[in-house]
Design an enzyme around this catalytic site. Structure first.
Site, mmCIF file in Angstrom:
data_model
loop_
_atom_site.group_PDB
_atom_site.id
_atom_site.type_symbol
_atom_site.label_atom_id
_atom_site.label_comp_id
_atom_site.label_asym_id
_atom_site.label_seq_id
_atom_site.Cartn_x
_atom_site.Cartn_y
_atom_site.Cartn_z
ATOM 1 N N ASP A 95 0.800 -1.234 0.000
ATOM 2 C CA ASP A 95 0.000 0.000 0.000
ATOM 3 C C ASP A 95 0.828 1.278 0.000
ATOM 4 O OD1 ASP A 95 1.142 -0.116 2.496
ATOM 5 O OD2 ASP A 95 -0.671 -0.797 3.512
ATOM 6 N N GLU A 117 -0.644 -9.026 -1.203
ATOM 7 C CA GLU A 117 -1.151 -8.489 0.071
ATOM 8 C C GLU A 117 -2.361 -7.571 -0.188
ATOM 9 O OE1 GLU A 117 0.714 -5.492 2.847
ATOM 10 O OE2 GLU A 117 1.360 -7.275 3.905
ATOM 11 N N GLU A 131 -1.742 5.100 3.192
ATOM 12 C CA GLU A 131 -1.755 3.687 2.781
ATOM 13 C C GLU A 131 -3.159 3.144 2.517
ATOM 14 O OE1 GLU A 131 0.083 4.937 5.243
ATOM 15 O OE2 GLU A 131 2.159 4.470 4.698
ATOM 16 N N HIS A 205 7.112 4.906 13.269
ATOM 17 C CA HIS A 205 7.408 5.911 12.239
ATOM 18 C C HIS A 205 6.229 6.260 11.347
ATOM 19 C CE1 HIS A 205 7.430 3.042 8.916
ATOM 20 N NE2 HIS A 205 7.935 2.191 9.772
ATOM 21 N N ARG A 207 3.215 8.109 9.647
ATOM 22 C CA ARG A 207 2.981 9.553 9.528
ATOM 23 C C ARG A 207 2.013 10.066 10.596
ATOM 24 N NH1 ARG A 207 3.683 8.230 4.279
ATOM 25 N NH2 ARG A 207 5.151 9.467 3.104
ATOM 26 N N HIS A 236 13.736 4.856 12.824
ATOM 27 C CA HIS A 236 13.662 5.105 11.381
ATOM 28 C C HIS A 236 14.527 6.311 11.040
ATOM 29 C CE1 HIS A 236 11.580 5.843 7.502
ATOM 30 N NE2 HIS A 236 11.302 4.561 7.579
HETATM 31 N N1 UDP Z 1 12.445 -4.024 10.029
HETATM 32 C C1 UDP Z 1 13.814 -4.129 9.793
HETATM 33 N N2 UDP Z 1 14.655 -3.336 10.535
HETATM 34 C C2 UDP Z 1 14.227 -2.449 11.468
HETATM 35 C C3 UDP Z 1 12.822 -2.332 11.678
HETATM 36 C C4 UDP Z 1 11.962 -3.129 10.934
HETATM 37 O O1 UDP Z 1 14.259 -4.921 8.958
HETATM 38 O O2 UDP Z 1 15.045 -1.768 12.101
HETATM 39 C C5 UDP Z 1 11.522 -4.855 9.215
HETATM 40 C C6 UDP Z 1 10.491 -5.639 9.991
HETATM 41 O O3 UDP Z 1 10.969 -6.921 10.326
HETATM 42 C C7 UDP Z 1 9.319 -5.711 9.015
HETATM 43 C C8 UDP Z 1 9.455 -4.456 8.183
HETATM 44 O O4 UDP Z 1 10.781 -3.979 8.394
HETATM 45 O O5 UDP Z 1 9.459 -6.834 8.131
HETATM 46 C C9 UDP Z 1 8.435 -3.440 8.629
HETATM 47 O O6 UDP Z 1 8.652 -2.281 7.976
HETATM 48 P P1 UDP Z 1 7.923 -0.923 8.342
HETATM 49 O O7 UDP Z 1 7.573 -0.923 9.776
HETATM 50 O O8 UDP Z 1 8.816 0.138 7.793
HETATM 51 O O9 UDP Z 1 6.635 -0.915 7.410
HETATM 52 P P2 UDP Z 1 5.164 -1.465 7.579
HETATM 53 O O10 UDP Z 1 5.255 -2.911 7.883
HETATM 54 O O11 UDP Z 1 4.500 -0.653 8.649
HETATM 55 O O12 UDP Z 1 4.542 -1.232 6.245
#
Ligand code: UDP
Length: 367
Positions: A95, A117, A131, A205, A207, A236
């Site tokens: 998304d 997804e 998203e 992180h 928004r 982040h």
């Molecule tokens: N992740 C990572 N390193 C970090 C923090 C998160 O590799 O320091 C991984 C985590 O295991 C997950 C993904 O990043 O698979 C999540 O990403 P994020 O939180 O940026 O995005 P969202 O899942 O909210 O779309």
């Protein structure tokens, strides 16, 4: 069949990597991988871990650009690649703005789109923003929808998407997680703990949480550190997250701010932790699969399965609520087992098979 996989952020790289590896093994398929560069370094690390080198990089990253600037760049830079590449299909995941623009750019060239997804919904365009808007737009464009769960598939059917276009596959993020976990080495020396000391892993992180939400979280972490817990916060690289977190948490007892961790490192941190506090989407799925308790700082989740298994609890962005819930979960940990609510680790295999079958059916129709 010529396929182009488009991705732009860390979660897309992690969740598409196992699918890319499967697609590469399929005979009769030519695969291109395009990164938009929306989150450059964060994307390259997991791609390298899985042994994937992108074929195209749109290099759109620029500090402080608006979502419209970002979208305009992705659309204009992607178009010549789609025009010249003679692709039969584009694959996008999730998304993000990269995924949404990838789908729109493909539609502008009349190229069919598969959405990995698909079907996650909060029903609230403001949360998560943008998203929720992006995923709904992609659903209007895609002709193949890979839903991770039966709940996500039901959301798509409720929007009028035909059953034949929806496939419940599990989430490819679980494939990535299981692959990374099987390759973990020795436990991290930085995670040494005094006997009885609990480890809290934190990410935030989104928004909608930047500003007040993040400040409330950081004040809660100060309190939890004072109570003797060990807290690690891979923050982040967003300047707002860095400045906010580092100013409130400077000198806080028991709290360590890390750089964003490489994917296997982060998986290890999750496996070692007693509690995860996060606003991430993917981490909710990973916590469920690992049987870890996660406190999710959000008003709503598009992943209700994580709540049903008991792994995830929602909490509002309020320092007292966060600290109180965290203390309760640490004092009386919920009885959790690793749960397959988001997949069994074979989602990529299923998706690759379906993509191939659909391509063969199309070829048969033309012949
Ligand atoms: N992740 C990572 N390193 C970090 C923090 C998160 O590799 O320091 C991984 C985590 O295991 C997950 C993904 O990043 O698979 C999540 O990403 P994020 O939180 O940026 O995005 P969202 O899942 O909210 O779309």
């Amino acid at each position: 069949m010529r396929l182009l996989v488009i991705l732009g952020t860390r979660p897309e790289a992690i969740k598409l990597a196992p699918l890319i590896l499967y697609l590469r093994r399929l005979a009769g398929l030519s695969l291109g991988v395009c990164t938009t560069g929306q989150h450059r370094d964060l994307v390259m690390e997991p791609l390298r871990f899985f042994g994937i080198a992108p074929d195209f990089d749109l290099e759109v990253m620029q500090a402080d650009q608006t979502l419209s600037d970002l979208s305009a760049k992705i659309l204009t830079r992607l178009d010549p690649i789609l025009r010249d590449g003679d692709y039969d299909r584009v694959v996008v995941q999730g998304d993000t703005t990269s995924a949404m623009c990838g789908a729109i750019a493909a539609a502008h060239r009349g190229i069919p789109v598969a959405h990995v997804e698909a079907g996650l919904r909060t029903g609230n365009s403001a949360s998560p923003w943008p998203e929720e808007i992006n995923r709904q737009l992609i659903s209007r464009i895609a002709d193949l929808h890979f839903a991770p769960t039966s709940g996500a598939a039901a959301n798509l059917r409720a929007e009028g998407i035909p059953q034949t276009a929806i496939h419940v596959t599990g989430n490819t993020g679980i494939d990535a997680l299981l692959a990374a976990r099987s390759r973990l080495g020795k436990p991290e020396p930085r995670l040494w703990r005094a006997p009885g000391q609990k480890l809290i892993l934190v990410t935030m992180h989104r928004r909608e949480n930047l500003g007040r939400g993040l400040s409330e979280l950081c004040w809660a972490l100060r309190g939890l550190g004072e109570s003797g817990h060990q807290i690690v916060f891979p923050a982040h690289p967003s300047p707002t997250v860095q400045e906010n977190a580092r100013s409130i948490l400077a000198g806080a007892r028991g709290v360590r701010i890390f750089e964003p961790q490489g994917y296997p490192r982060f998986v290890e941190l999750m496996t070692q932790s007693d509690l995860i506090i996060t606003d991430s989407g993917g981490v909710q799925e990973e916590a469920t699969a690992l049987g870890k308790a996660a406190l999710v700082v959000r008003d709503a989740t598009e992943r209700p399965e994580a709540i049903v298994t008991g792994a995830v609890k929602l909490v509002c962005a309020d320092r007292q609520a966060i600290a109180a819930q965290a203390k309760r979960l640490l004092a009386t940990p919920p009885l959790l087992k690793p749960a397959d609510a988001f997949g069994d680790g074979h989602a990529s295999e299923r998706i690759a098979r379906i993509l191939k079958q659909v391509a063969q059916e199309k070829l048969a129709q033309v012949a």
